[in-house]
Design a protein around this motif. Sequence first.
Motif, mmCIF file in Angstrom:
data_model
loop_
_atom_site.group_PDB
_atom_site.id
_atom_site.type_symbol
_atom_site.label_atom_id
_atom_site.label_comp_id
_atom_site.label_asym_id
_atom_site.label_seq_id
_atom_site.Cartn_x
_atom_site.Cartn_y
_atom_site.Cartn_z
ATOM 1 N N GLY A 121 0.855 -1.181 0.000
ATOM 2 C CA GLY A 121 0.000 0.000 0.000
ATOM 3 C C GLY A 121 0.889 1.227 0.000
ATOM 4 O O GLY A 121 1.370 1.658 1.059
ATOM 5 N N LEU A 122 1.145 1.796 -1.185
ATOM 6 C CA LEU A 122 2.083 2.911 -1.304
ATOM 7 C C LEU A 122 1.359 4.223 -1.042
ATOM 8 O O LEU A 122 0.422 4.572 -1.769
ATOM 9 N N PRO A 123 1.793 5.005 -0.031
ATOM 10 C CA PRO A 123 1.152 6.299 0.232
ATOM 11 C C PRO A 123 1.297 7.245 -0.954
ATOM 12 O O PRO A 123 2.305 7.217 -1.679
ATOM 13 N N GLU A 124 0.319 8.090 -1.138
ATOM 14 C CA GLU A 124 0.302 9.019 -2.262
ATOM 15 C C GLU A 124 1.549 9.888 -2.306
ATOM 16 O O GLU A 124 2.097 10.164 -3.382
ATOM 17 N N HIS A 125 2.035 10.315 -1.131
ATOM 18 C CA HIS A 125 3.167 11.240 -1.134
ATOM 19 C C HIS A 125 4.467 10.592 -1.595
ATOM 20 O O HIS A 125 5.437 11.294 -1.899
ATOM 21 N N LEU A 126 4.504 9.261 -1.679
ATOM 22 C CA LEU A 126 5.702 8.573 -2.172
ATOM 23 C C LEU A 126 5.637 8.275 -3.663
ATOM 24 O O LEU A 126 6.625 7.788 -4.237
ATOM 25 N N GLU A 127 4.529 8.575 -4.295
ATOM 26 C CA GLU A 127 4.365 8.280 -5.718
ATOM 27 C C GLU A 127 5.465 8.883 -6.608
ATOM 28 O O GLU A 127 5.883 8.245 -7.576
ATOM 29 N N PRO A 128 5.961 10.097 -6.332
ATOM 30 C CA PRO A 128 7.001 10.643 -7.212
ATOM 31 C C PRO A 128 8.271 9.794 -7.279
ATOM 32 O O PRO A 128 9.059 9.930 -8.225
ATOM 33 N N ARG A 129 8.493 8.923 -6.296
ATOM 34 C CA ARG A 129 9.685 8.071 -6.305
ATOM 35 C C ARG A 129 9.472 6.767 -7.075
ATOM 36 O O ARG A 129 10.423 5.999 -7.274
ATOM 37 N N TYR A 130 8.236 6.526 -7.503
ATOM 38 C CA TYR A 130 7.936 5.278 -8.204
ATOM 39 C C TYR A 130 8.456 5.333 -9.637
ATOM 40 O O TYR A 130 8.188 6.279 -10.379
ATOM 41 N N VAL A 131 9.206 4.309 -10.034
ATOM 42 C CA VAL A 131 9.718 4.170 -11.395
ATOM 43 C C VAL A 131 8.853 3.117 -12.102
ATOM 44 O O VAL A 131 8.888 1.939 -11.720
ATOM 45 N N PRO A 132 8.073 3.507 -13.093
ATOM 46 C CA PRO A 132 7.172 2.536 -13.730
ATOM 47 C C PRO A 132 7.913 1.314 -14.261
ATOM 48 O O PRO A 132 9.014 1.427 -14.827
ATOM 49 N N VAL A 133 7.322 0.167 -14.071
ATOM 50 C CA VAL A 133 7.909 -1.062 -14.597
ATOM 51 C C VAL A 133 7.779 -1.040 -16.118
ATOM 52 O O VAL A 133 6.788 -0.561 -16.674
ATOM 53 N N GLN A 134 8.817 -1.533 -16.783
ATOM 54 C CA GLN A 134 8.837 -1.586 -18.237
ATOM 55 C C GLN A 134 8.576 -3.018 -18.702
ATOM 56 O O GLN A 134 9.126 -3.968 -18.146
ATOM 57 N N PRO A 135 7.737 -3.178 -19.732
ATOM 58 C CA PRO A 135 7.475 -4.536 -20.235
ATOM 59 C C PRO A 135 8.687 -5.099 -20.952
ATOM 60 O O PRO A 135 9.698 -4.417 -21.166
ATOM 61 N N LEU A 136 8.591 -6.352 -21.344
ATOM 62 C CA LEU A 136 9.633 -6.961 -22.156
ATOM 63 C C LEU A 136 9.847 -6.158 -23.438
ATOM 64 O O LEU A 136 8.918 -5.521 -23.946
ATOM 65 N N PHE A 137 11.061 -6.205 -23.947
ATOM 66 C CA PHE A 137 11.302 -5.643 -25.257
ATOM 67 C C PHE A 137 10.420 -6.375 -26.276
ATOM 68 O O PHE A 137 10.090 -7.555 -26.078
#
Length: 384
Positions: free
Chosen positions: A194-210
């Motif tokens: 459960g990630l708090p909203e204020h930590l969202e800027p540190r989230y690095v989106p996962v990238q799919p397979l090439f």
Amino acid sequence: MPGTTSLVHGTVATGFEGVAERFATVVAAERDPGAQLAVYHRGRQVVDLWAGQEVSGDSLHALFSSGKAAAHLVVALLVQDGTLDLDRPVASWWPEFAAEGKAAITLRDLLAHRAGLIGVDGGFAVAELADDRLIAERLASQRPYWQPGTGYGYHAFVIGALTGEVVRRATGKTLQQVYEERIRAPYGLDFHLGLPEHLEPRYVPVQPLFPEDREAAAAHAPAPDSLTGIAFNLNATPPTDLADFANTRMVRALGPASSGSVGSARGLARMYAAAIGQVDGHPPLLRPGTLAEFTTPHTPGRDLVTGESDHFLLGFEAQGVRYPALGPAAFGHSGAVGAQSFADPATGIAYSYTRRRFSFGGGGGAPENQHLIRAVVQAAGSAR
């Protein structure tokens, strides 16, 4: 190593320089080198490394099934307290669970992935997969996909909801709340259900397979109505796309224990260090008897979902099977993106490796974990 060490940032303790060199070699071989590696040895952090243009040591990654370890630490603590009994029927806490011939299934059966309750007919919607309460509600009336106790198979998307509902019925709190109160907050862990909203800027989106790897993976995808397909919700319409799932804010906010964990390698390695030893003056989370119970193999033979052999201890994956350099009591969990984390009581190692892009052909933790773990074990063996 010329041409590779410049990719890597962070620090290592004296004696662990070889781990940094191995990490540099690993990330230099990647088309997308975004990764983190953190290691504790006997309660002291000895490795803190990262690589990739969009990745720092503080970056938060989607860590998928890594959250199962946090869930099972919660269960272990409640067993240790006497609040939960491993051999008590699940339906004694959760009466609705007894439907469709499930009355005799115990908490131990759930943790050993022996319940046969790997999914639901027709699959789950994304909103259901994001919410452990909704998963549990549907599973209560679902028939098992094999006779409970006659085999075992990875309950990929649902095990945290199953054990979480037992936790909620027994304590009046969600598994996520108990994790926050008993583990994450006291130990200052940068690992969240459960990630708090204020930590969202540190989230690095996962990238799919090439794209080319995605095509190869699609060619080898299991049939939607197979046990593997059901366990990974490929029988849903549409089938679950893991990258899209992790990158959905609702999933990160609710933190489903089986699939929605978010954190850094630092946070996850620290959690495992706290499980087996003192960290910053805090006593170990697990007492020796509890640790022995949860690191005893419970599932000999072939996993009906993944095909792996001797896959599980109690809740945790058996790390010594995947990584021969580790002791037989090493326990942990991989994450779908190729992440791997564990604690090895024999050596005092707590390890976490994270990635921002999916690995092709990882089979749990990404293949590079084999090289990294050997380097860590060698360094730890030489450390005083």
